[in-house]
Design a protein around this motif. Structure first.
Motif, PDB file in Angstrom:
ATOM      1  N   SER A  66       0.847  -1.180   0.000  1.00 10.02           N
ATOM      2  CA  SER A  66       0.000   0.000   0.000  1.00 10.02           C
ATOM      3  C   SER A  66       0.889   1.238   0.000  1.00 10.02           C
ATOM      4  O   SER A  66       1.755   1.389   0.872  1.00 10.02           O
ATOM      5  CB  SER A  66      -0.909  -0.006   1.237  1.00 10.02           C
ATOM      6  OG  SER A  66      -1.669   1.184   1.303  1.00 10.02           O
ATOM      7  N   THR A  68       0.990   5.421  -0.059  1.00 12.60           N
ATOM      8  CA  THR A  68       0.332   6.714   0.138  1.00 12.60           C
ATOM      9  C   THR A  68       1.400   7.790   0.078  1.00 12.60           C
ATOM     10  O   THR A  68       2.478   7.623   0.643  1.00 12.60           O
ATOM     11  CB  THR A  68      -0.405   6.757   1.488  1.00 12.60           C
ATOM     12  OG1 THR A  68      -1.418   5.749   1.494  1.00 12.60           O
ATOM     13  CG2 THR A  68      -1.053   8.104   1.720  1.00 12.60           C
ATOM     14  N   ILE A 136      -4.173   6.809  -2.951  1.00 15.22           N
ATOM     15  CA  ILE A 136      -3.554   5.564  -2.505  1.00 15.22           C
ATOM     16  C   ILE A 136      -3.390   4.658  -3.726  1.00 15.22           C
ATOM     17  O   ILE A 136      -4.214   4.697  -4.655  1.00 15.22           O
ATOM     18  CB  ILE A 136      -4.407   4.870  -1.418  1.00 15.22           C
ATOM     19  CG1 ILE A 136      -3.686   3.656  -0.835  1.00 15.22           C
ATOM     20  CG2 ILE A 136      -5.783   4.485  -1.936  1.00 15.22           C
ATOM     21  CD1 ILE A 136      -4.381   3.058   0.397  1.00 15.22           C
ATOM     22  N   CYS A 250      -6.213  10.089   2.366  1.00 16.81           N
ATOM     23  CA  CYS A 250      -5.703   8.933   3.101  1.00 16.81           C
ATOM     24  C   CYS A 250      -4.529   9.342   3.976  1.00 16.81           C
ATOM     25  O   CYS A 250      -3.693  10.157   3.583  1.00 16.81           O
ATOM     26  CB  CYS A 250      -5.256   7.844   2.117  1.00 16.81           C
ATOM     27  SG  CYS A 250      -4.645   6.330   2.892  1.00 16.81           S
ATOM     28  N   GLN A 252      -1.557   7.133   6.031  1.00 16.80           N
ATOM     29  CA  GLN A 252      -1.004   5.791   6.244  1.00 16.80           C
ATOM     30  C   GLN A 252       0.037   5.872   7.360  1.00 16.80           C
ATOM     31  O   GLN A 252       0.837   6.800   7.404  1.00 16.80           O
ATOM     32  CB  GLN A 252      -0.375   5.259   4.957  1.00 16.80           C
ATOM     33  CG  GLN A 252       0.136   3.830   5.067  1.00 16.80           C
ATOM     34  CD  GLN A 252       0.346   3.198   3.704  1.00 16.80           C
ATOM     35  OE1 GLN A 252      -0.618   2.791   3.045  1.00 16.80           O
ATOM     36  NE2 GLN A 252       1.589   3.100   3.275  1.00 16.80           N
TER      37      GLN A 252
END
Length: 350
Positions: A66, A68, A136, A250, A252
């Protein structure tokens, strides 16, 4: 860094450019989302923005990376989606090591990207805000479930009625503060850090403006290079940290120890198994030590701001819930030089 996809627009072949998508988009006068949308080929599929359903489908992918980012920092964590809690336009993913705060009102477009490569296809789901900036990116790894990725692409695919349109967010002037004394009184009485953002709204302050209203007992400007010094000290001392990087849509969070810290050009990088951080410290305009009152004592953070006074990264010490922060973290932050001082740790060695 964000190098796992290389989309391009016709007439060039999809994989013809080695440039990063953000850089290529800027050269063409496009947002990154527009760059993807203008690609004519099966490698890029614009999905229906059924955001809640897309988020709820992410656990089917298995292990992923993931990513970000914002203009200053790129934050990459390897993990699996799970424990997803959605409440209206906000969401929480707390499935260690994956830890995300989602602001779904800013999730405007979604793409499934499948790039041919001599080492094997590179697949990702990429989400962008209304301005076409990345929120993201969820990159598949060797052990990810490709069938689940294809199922998501098929389920949410739909021929768009028109080309993607983006709209830059308006420039927000600094908030006009109310009574600084009243803010300081409320701030001093704070018992939980989660009270802070509602407090800013009540007093007409943004996060950076709140630092101007605080007194010297709660905020200290730090010298340039604070993040580099912090990472090296945390790595050398084996001190667990929390690192927050976010954008409109987002945030993170990584929690744990950092070990491999390397400078590469303007970037300071953490290159550890399961976690990468890439930070353009030359684009950090201001850094501060901030101490927020809580029922467990002061909670110390290091906050980094860009030239537009936007928060780009935060660092905390790892701590157990309802427990004071570790003294070793507080000592580390206290050792960072004040703005205007020279940090000997950052000076070249003879």
């Amino acid at each position: 860094m964000d190098t796992l996809e290389t989309p391009n627009t016709p007439p060039l072949p999809f994989h013809a450019s080695a440039k990063r998508p953000r850089d290529l988009a800027r050269e063409l006068g496009l947002s990154e989302a527009e760059l993807l949308d203008r690609h004519d080929g099966p490698e890029v599929v614009r999905l229906r923005p059924d955001i809640r359903a897309v988020v709820e489908a992410l656990p089917t992918l298995g292990e992923i990376m993931s990513l970000t980012r914002n203009e200053v920092a790129v934050h990459e964590v390897v993990g699996r989606f799970g424990s997803i809690h959605l409440d209206g336009a906000t969401g929480l993913v707390l499935h260690p090591p994956l830890d995300l705060r989602l602001f779904l009102a800013h999730w405007a477009s979604v793409f499934a990207v499948d790039i041919p490569d001599e080492k094997g296809p590179r697949r990702s789901l990429q989400v962008f805000d209304a301005a076409g900036d990345a929120v993201i990116k969820v990159h598949l790894r060797a052990g990810s479930d490709v069938t689940a990725f294809e199922a998501i692409r098929t389920r949410f695919a739909g021929k768009p009625a028109s080309p993607l349109t983006v709209c830059p967010y308006p420039t927000t002037p600094p908030a006009e503060p109310g009574d600084p004394k009243a803010f300081r009184e409320d701030f001093a009485a704070m018992r939980d850090v989660h009270e802070f953002v509602p407090m800013l709204r009540r007093h007409g302050l943004d996060r950076r403006g709140s630092l101007d209203a605080m007194d010297g007992a709660h905020v200290r400007p730090l010298a340039p290079g604070a993040a580099t010094a912090l990472l090296h000290a945390a790595g050398a001392g084996g001190i667990p940290i929390m690192c927050f990087v976010g954008n409109r849509g987002c945030i993170q969070i990584f929690t744990g120890r950092v070990t491999t810290i390397k400078a590469m050009g303007p970037w300071i990088n953490v290159l550890d198994p399961g976690f990468d951080l890439h930070l353009r410290e030359d684009l950090v305009a201001e850094a501060f030590e901030v101490r927020k009152p809580t029922r467990d004592g002061l909670l110390t953070s290091v906050e980094l701001y860009d030239v537009r006074r936007g928060l780009v990264a935060q660092f905390f010490g790892e701590r157990a819930r309802d427990r004071p922060e570790p003294p070793v973290w507080r000592e580390l932050v206290a050792s960072l030089p004040r703005d205007g001082a020279v940090d000997p740790r950052l000076q070249p060695k003879d």
